[in-house]
Design an enzyme around this catalytic site. Structure first.
Site, short mmCIF file in Angstrom:
data_model
loop_
_atom_site.label_atom_id
_atom_site.label_comp_id
_atom_site.label_asym_id
_atom_site.label_seq_id
_atom_site.Cartn_x
_atom_site.Cartn_y
_atom_site.Cartn_z
N ASP A 68 -0.22 6.47 9.86
CA ASP A 68 -0.33 5.08 9.42
C ASP A 68 0.54 4.97 8.16
O ASP A 68 0.89 5.99 7.55
CB ASP A 68 -1.80 4.77 9.12
CG ASP A 68 -1.98 3.43 8.46
OD1 ASP A 68 -1.51 2.43 9.01
OD2 ASP A 68 -2.60 3.38 7.37
N ASP A 83 0.47 1.96 5.25
CA ASP A 83 -0.21 1.46 4.04
C ASP A 83 -1.56 2.14 3.85
O ASP A 83 -2.43 2.07 4.71
CB ASP A 83 -0.38 -0.05 4.15
CG ASP A 83 0.95 -0.77 4.28
OD1 ASP A 83 1.72 -0.72 3.32
OD2 ASP A 83 1.23 -1.34 5.36
#
Length: 215
Positions: free
Chosen positions: A11, A13
């Site tokens: 991922d 952020d």
């Protein structure tokens, strides 16, 4: 604990970079512009979900396309000076073969590339909101990343900071590593939970990669 893998899926952020202050600033302004009350805004899960789903939860369908363009504009414009690499990110990614890792984000490609470029990360493979029809917690984004890399999902490891992303990784049949950067450790359901990427080491071999928790 040692985890063996052929591909690592990150991922963005809250996992590779920190952009929470920017996200909060931009979405708060966006909500104000569209007349969304603080109460309505507070009941929506923001982190780890595509903007299109958030907007659809809050606004009438005919306004969503315009509202999506607006939040993307606000967030892209806010990137300079508002994004930083989280501890361990650059060292870990720098040790990996480019064809054996991908970034899998709920952000649009334009926004994801802006945030990654701000900290000097340029992945060979990037799966963004533009590439999928169902976002996290659906497994589609991670399954697409595995397909792009040509790796069996069962041989992939997902690195996530949000419950929705971890749920997506599990649903894809992948091993999950949670980073307690935006949530408390007890809120994260994963095969391994660590504070951030600096707590991990990766050994690259001819057979793949071996991930270990330091100390």
């Amino acid at each position: 604990m040692k985890i063996h893998a052929e591909a690592l899926l990150f991922d963005n952020d809250g996992t590779l970079v920190s952009s929470l202050e920017s996200v909060d600033r931009c979405w708060t302004r966006w909500a104000q512009e569209y007349g969304i009350t603080a109460e309505d805004f507070a009941r929506i899960e923001l982190h780890g979900r595509p903007a299109v789903e958030i907007a659809a939860d809050l606004l009438a369908a005919d306004i969503v396309p315009e509202a999506l363009a607006r939040i993307e504009q606000l967030e892209v414009e806010d990137v300079p000076g508002a994004v930083e690499a989280l501890p361990g990110t650059l060292a870990l990614l720098g040790a990996l073969p480019a064809e054996r890792w991908a970034v899998v984000t709920s952000a649009t490609r334009r926004l994801a590339e802006a945030r990654l470029d701000e900290v000097g990360i340029r992945p060979k493979t990037l799966i963004a909101a533009d590439d999928i029809t169902r976002g996290k917690p659906d497994p589609e984004p991670y399954l697409l990343a595995a397909r792009e890399l040509g790796v069996d999902p069962a041989r992939c490891v997902v690195f996530e900071d949000a419950p929705a992303g971890l749920q997506a990784g599990r649903a894809a049949g992948m091993t999950t590593v949670a980073l307690a950067t935006t949530h408390q450790a007890h809120e994260l359901d994963a095969d391994l939970v660590v504070k951030d990427l600096s707590a991990l080491s990766v050994l690259v071999t001819a057979q793949g990669m071996e991930i270990s928790a330091r100390g």
